[in-house]
Scaffold this motif. Structure first.
Motif, mmCIF file in Angstrom:
data_model
loop_
_atom_site.group_PDB
_atom_site.id
_atom_site.type_symbol
_atom_site.label_atom_id
_atom_site.label_comp_id
_atom_site.label_asym_id
_atom_site.label_seq_id
_atom_site.Cartn_x
_atom_site.Cartn_y
_atom_site.Cartn_z
ATOM 1 N N TYR A 57 0.829 -1.202 0.000
ATOM 2 C CA TYR A 57 0.000 0.000 0.000
ATOM 3 C C TYR A 57 0.871 1.263 0.000
ATOM 4 C CZ TYR A 57 -4.406 -2.463 0.640
ATOM 5 O OH TYR A 57 -5.509 -3.249 0.442
ATOM 6 N N LYS A 58 1.973 1.222 0.734
ATOM 7 C CA LYS A 58 2.884 2.361 0.744
ATOM 8 C C LYS A 58 3.488 2.574 -0.632
ATOM 9 C CE LYS A 58 7.076 4.183 2.912
ATOM 10 N NZ LYS A 58 8.180 3.922 3.870
ATOM 11 N N ASP A 59 3.922 1.475 -1.260
ATOM 12 C CA ASP A 59 4.493 1.575 -2.602
ATOM 13 C C ASP A 59 3.447 2.055 -3.600
ATOM 14 O OD1 ASP A 59 6.885 0.655 -1.612
ATOM 15 O OD2 ASP A 59 6.536 -1.432 -2.187
ATOM 16 N N LEU A 60 2.201 1.564 -3.435
ATOM 17 C CA LEU A 60 1.128 1.996 -4.332
ATOM 18 C C LEU A 60 0.826 3.475 -4.137
ATOM 19 C CD1 LEU A 60 -0.913 0.984 -6.451
ATOM 20 C CD2 LEU A 60 -2.537 0.626 -4.577
ATOM 21 N N TYR A 61 0.879 3.932 -2.893
ATOM 22 C CA TYR A 61 0.663 5.358 -2.606
ATOM 23 C C TYR A 61 1.737 6.210 -3.277
ATOM 24 C CZ TYR A 61 0.604 9.750 -0.006
ATOM 25 O OH TYR A 61 0.591 11.079 0.335
ATOM 26 N N GLU A 62 2.994 5.760 -3.197
ATOM 27 C CA GLU A 62 4.081 6.489 -3.842
ATOM 28 C C GLU A 62 3.899 6.502 -5.355
ATOM 29 O OE1 GLU A 62 6.339 8.306 -2.420
ATOM 30 O OE2 GLU A 62 5.598 7.779 -0.431
ATOM 31 N N LEU A 63 3.467 5.361 -5.903
ATOM 32 C CA LEU A 63 3.203 5.301 -7.344
ATOM 33 C C LEU A 63 2.072 6.253 -7.709
ATOM 34 C CD1 LEU A 63 3.604 3.997 -10.148
ATOM 35 C CD2 LEU A 63 1.911 2.287 -9.470
ATOM 36 N N SER A 64 1.033 6.287 -6.858
ATOM 37 C CA SER A 64 -0.098 7.178 -7.105
ATOM 38 C C SER A 64 0.356 8.633 -7.162
ATOM 39 C CB SER A 64 -1.149 6.995 -5.998
ATOM 40 O OG SER A 64 -2.191 7.934 -6.119
ATOM 41 N N ARG A 65 1.240 9.015 -6.263
ATOM 42 C CA ARG A 65 1.764 10.389 -6.268
ATOM 43 C C ARG A 65 2.567 10.654 -7.539
ATOM 44 N NH1 ARG A 65 4.845 11.954 -0.915
ATOM 45 N NH2 ARG A 65 4.914 13.892 -2.107
ATOM 46 N N THR A 66 3.326 9.661 -7.957
ATOM 47 C CA THR A 66 4.167 9.834 -9.139
ATOM 48 C C THR A 66 3.335 10.010 -10.397
ATOM 49 O OG1 THR A 66 5.949 8.515 -8.157
ATOM 50 C CG2 THR A 66 5.982 8.781 -10.548
ATOM 51 N N ILE A 67 2.367 9.110 -10.608
ATOM 52 C CA ILE A 67 1.588 9.196 -11.842
ATOM 53 C C ILE A 67 0.530 10.297 -11.767
ATOM 54 C CG2 ILE A 67 1.986 6.759 -12.319
ATOM 55 C CD1 ILE A 67 -0.816 6.134 -11.506
ATOM 56 N N GLY A 68 0.195 10.713 -10.533
ATOM 57 C CA GLY A 68 -0.746 11.815 -10.394
ATOM 58 C C GLY A 68 -0.140 13.156 -10.755
ATOM 59 N N ALA A 69 1.193 13.189 -10.870
ATOM 60 C CA ALA A 69 1.887 14.442 -11.177
ATOM 61 C C ALA A 69 2.051 14.663 -12.676
ATOM 62 C CB ALA A 69 3.262 14.448 -10.502
ATOM 63 N N THR A 70 1.522 13.735 -13.502
ATOM 64 C CA THR A 70 1.679 13.889 -14.947
ATOM 65 C C THR A 70 0.423 13.440 -15.675
ATOM 66 O OG1 THR A 70 2.985 13.209 -16.872
ATOM 67 C CG2 THR A 70 2.711 11.584 -15.139
ATOM 68 N N PHE A 71 0.174 14.037 -16.846
ATOM 69 C CA PHE A 71 -0.896 13.599 -17.725
ATOM 70 C C PHE A 71 -0.332 12.807 -18.899
ATOM 71 C CE2 PHE A 71 -2.993 17.412 -15.828
ATOM 72 C CZ PHE A 71 -4.073 16.760 -15.258
ATOM 73 N N ASP A 72 0.993 12.629 -18.931
ATOM 74 C CA ASP A 72 1.650 11.892 -20.003
ATOM 75 C C ASP A 72 1.369 10.397 -19.801
ATOM 76 O OD1 ASP A 72 3.403 10.495 -21.669
ATOM 77 O OD2 ASP A 72 4.916 12.075 -21.582
ATOM 78 N N LEU A 74 2.223 7.734 -21.414
ATOM 79 C CA LEU A 74 3.347 6.814 -21.542
ATOM 80 C C LEU A 74 4.166 6.772 -20.259
ATOM 81 C CD1 LEU A 74 4.613 7.343 -25.204
ATOM 82 C CD2 LEU A 74 3.175 5.523 -24.283
ATOM 83 N N LYS A 75 4.346 7.916 -19.621
ATOM 84 C CA LYS A 75 5.068 7.952 -18.346
ATOM 85 C C LYS A 75 4.279 7.207 -17.265
ATOM 86 C CE LYS A 75 7.764 12.187 -19.006
ATOM 87 N NZ LYS A 75 9.043 11.454 -19.037
ATOM 88 N N ILE A 76 2.957 7.383 -17.280
ATOM 89 C CA ILE A 76 2.098 6.667 -16.328
ATOM 90 C C ILE A 76 2.274 5.158 -16.497
ATOM 91 C CG2 ILE A 76 -0.313 6.117 -15.769
ATOM 92 C CD1 ILE A 76 -0.988 9.038 -16.381
ATOM 93 N N PHE A 77 2.263 4.693 -17.742
ATOM 94 C CA PHE A 77 2.402 3.262 -18.007
ATOM 95 C C PHE A 77 3.807 2.763 -17.680
ATOM 96 C CE2 PHE A 77 -1.184 3.307 -21.412
ATOM 97 C CZ PHE A 77 -2.114 3.366 -20.402
ATOM 98 N N GLU A 78 4.821 3.565 -17.957
ATOM 99 C CA GLU A 78 6.202 3.158 -17.665
ATOM 100 C C GLU A 78 6.416 2.982 -16.165
ATOM 101 O OE1 GLU A 78 8.488 6.192 -19.498
ATOM 102 O OE2 GLU A 78 8.250 5.392 -21.537
ATOM 103 N N HIS A 79 5.947 3.948 -15.370
ATOM 104 C CA HIS A 79 6.074 3.849 -13.911
ATOM 105 C C HIS A 79 5.290 2.636 -13.390
ATOM 106 C CE1 HIS A 79 8.296 7.514 -13.315
ATOM 107 N NE2 HIS A 79 7.357 8.264 -13.872
#
Length: 327
Positions: A57-72, A74-79
């Motif tokens: 859940y912690k890792d998923l939260y960090e991922l959520s913050r990362t992909i929430g910072a972009t509308f790109d 491809l970057k969302i899928f790469e992360h």
């Protein structure tokens, strides 16, 4: 002989009873210790599972913050692909994105452990809009699953295409036809080293949480893309309108309705007709200054409020230097 002293002839029997009692107590204590060890072992296992879930859940939260910072997307899928391989411990992850005008899906991101030939094979994979695989989502909208024991024809055929013996496929959008697809799984050769593909609640929890997060990310991407397209279209329409207004020989202006009123926009023809040196020179003056009788403007707006539009109205107006002008 003292009153409570045991006769010598009875000592062996008493000793035997005491030994028997002690042995019984020892047996009971041993069973209790075993139960405690077993309970402690279960508790330790539960704690390990809890720690593992909390980490996910912690890792998923960090991922959520990362992909929430972009509308790109491809970057969302790469992360996300990196998260699937490193955190969820599947061997392979493949993202497909839909071609907007064709309905076909092509691979846009893939991650995991492939040899070069296998990776090139999967990278060129295309799912056509009439592929039977897509129709399966009408019956199982959340996900499709193919385990090592599955024999369903439509999914089993994708083992050789995805190069996965067991896999899950998630639609990434709530629309009738999903914008993207996510496939995760393992090859037959290496399945024993990775997270098993199973339809059990525990096995689906982590990847299901990720899929839910990705649906939000994809829909945000679609919304942002549509918004950018709409703004771009509005910008082009405004530029076209401005070009037309600026080059037409008819005087055009926009104004606020209050008295004495101020200009919101005017074109060069308007400034020229009323004898102003420039558009900015005209817009610096009050709108009521264009009328020989400022009350005429008030009457014009009264009529506009009643009928929403007026046509072919002549009014006594004046130029900047006071020269009378009918317009």
């Amino acid at each position: 002989m003292p009153k409570n002293e045991v006769p010598a002839k009875d000592l062996p029997r008493e000793v035997a009873r005491e030994i028997e009692r002690l042995l019984h107590e020892n047996e009971v204590a041993t069973k209790q210790v075993k139960r405690l060890i077993k309970a402690e072992s279960k508790l330790y296992a539960y704690q390990e599972e809890l720690d593992s879930q909390l980490k996910k859940y912690k890792d998923l939260y960090e991922l959520s913050r990362t992909i929430g910072a972009t509308f790109d997307i491809l970057k969302i899928f790469e992360h996300s692909a990196n998260y699937i391989i490193r955190n969820l411990e599947f061997e392979r992850a493949v993202f497909f994105e839909q071609f907007v005008y064709t309905g076909r899906y092509s691979v846009c991101v893939l991650d995991g452990y492939y040899d070069p030939a296998a990776k090139n094979s999967v990278a060129t994979l295309v799912i056509n809009d009439d592929d039977p695989l897509l129709s399966l989502f009408h019956h199982a909208p959340e996900y499709l699953i193919c385990t090592a024991a599955s024999d369903g024809k439509e999914l089993a055929e994708y083992r050789s295409k995805l190069l996965m013996d067991e896999f899950l496929i998630y639609p990434l959008c709530t629309h009738t036809r999903p914008h993207a697809l996510l496939a995760v799984g393992n090859s037959a050769k290496n399945a024993g080293f990775y997270s098993k593909v199973s339809d059990s609640e525990g096995a689906l929890l982590a990847i299901g949480n990720l899929a839910g997060l990705l649906v939000g990310g994809v829909e945000n991407h679609i919304y942002n893309t549509n918004m950018i397209a709409a703004l771009e279209q509005e910008k082009r329409a405004e530029e076209k309108y401005r070009t037309l207004v600026d080059n037409i020989d008819v005087g055009i202006y926009r104004t606020a309705s209050e008295q004495p009123g101020h200009f919101l926009q005017a074109n060069p023809a308007m400034a020229k007709i009323f004898g102003y040196d420039s558009v900015s020179d005209l817009m610096a003056a009050p709108v009521s200054g264009l009328y020989q009788d400022p009350e005429e403007r008030a009457r014009l707006f009264d009529e506009l409020r009643k009928t929403a539009t007026v046509n072919k109205v002549e009014m006594a107006m004046k130029k900047k230097d006071g020269t009378p002008l009918w317009a």
